[in-house]
Design a protein around this motif. Sequence first.
Motif, short mmCIF file in Angstrom:
data_model
loop_
_atom_site.label_atom_id
_atom_site.label_comp_id
_atom_site.label_asym_id
_atom_site.label_seq_id
_atom_site.Cartn_x
_atom_site.Cartn_y
_atom_site.Cartn_z
N THR A 120 -9.23 -1.18 -5.82
CA THR A 120 -8.29 -1.96 -4.57
C THR A 120 -8.88 -2.39 -3.65
N LEU B 146 -10.72 -10.64 -1.13
CA LEU B 146 -9.45 -11.65 -0.99
C LEU B 146 -9.03 -11.86 0.63
N SER B 147 -9.42 -10.96 1.52
CA SER B 147 -9.03 -11.39 2.79
C SER B 147 -10.30 -12.43 3.31
N ILE C 7 -11.03 -5.27 -4.01
CA ILE C 7 -10.43 -6.32 -4.30
C ILE C 7 -9.74 -7.00 -2.97
N GLN C 8 -9.16 -6.09 -2.32
CA GLN C 8 -8.48 -6.63 -0.95
C GLN C 8 -9.60 -6.99 0.16
#
Lengths: 213, 133
Positions: free
Chosen positions: A142, A149-150, A145-146
Amino acid sequence: MVVCALAKHSLRRYLFLNIYMAASFVVSVGRFHFLNHFGLQSSEYVYFYLYSDVLLTIFLYFALISLYALVFDEMKVQSIVRLAAVLLLVGTALFSYSVIAESADKILSHFVFELSQNLYFVGLVLTYLLWGAILKLRETRTRLIQLVLSLGIYFSVFAATLALRNLYPNLHVVWEYVAPLFGCLLPLSWAYAFLRLPEEARLSTARLAVIPR
Amino acid sequence: MMATGILLFSLAALLQFFSSYCRSLIAASSKQPLSPEVKDVTGLTKGASGDDFARVIQLLHLCPERPEDRSSVQAIGAYFRMINFLRATVARVVPSLRAWTEFERAQCAYFAAVALDRRIAFSRDMLAQQMDT
């Protein structure tokens, strides 16, 4: 963000991200110093801004490459990723030089500006490809992934701002504020990822695909 | 021409990254159960629905803010508005999209309720610390 990573014992694992953030902080202090001493219109401030910007963009580029290395770490292809990254950086620099080679004056400043712009776009394309790889490989971390994406949001906002700046140069007053405003998003979202999400947190990427299934 | 192409690509990428980022925030919070008090206060006893979002956000604003969740709550607020826009436009003619927007709106409401739960716990901790000193 560096403090959050340090507190969560993630400094070494995400070293390049932390180096970028620390450099960003140092550069911000430096810019403030130049702004205070020489003023906004001074050539000292403009040169410092331009050169520090390209330096930060290169740091961010390597931060992105380090995320590639983390996503592909099980495949043991780190050396290939590093080589490809350096070749792409050299290629972008050569392309930027070929674009500005015609202009006779202030060639270095033009080169630095062009390289910075092109690196933002290359960064956006690379982040998009990395996101595709994450979905394809069903990456579940997680936090990772974040972080990706950021970075994707940050690169796309900057690439869009640069494109808008070229399309509507008269609105330079607006663009001056947009970039710093969105610049705050990356450290905030990265800090959130380090603070709120443990390294062990897992997430199914099937839940993240935008198209409903 | 080139700048227009870059702009369109950037905006499309931004939309996709932003949606996925918000969905990752929602997915991370969807595993967390709500406390009985928050269920009671928000009325989410039988699960969340999109119509609860505004009410839960109002309750959220009544609690002392936690700096670390401010940006995520704002991001989900923007995502909710985006989904509402989709629901009011494209989803009117595509029924499967309508069901999906309803599900997403409900997930946003649940995220807000989890954030409310955390803020209440945070306020309690602060109060307890003040009582101790």
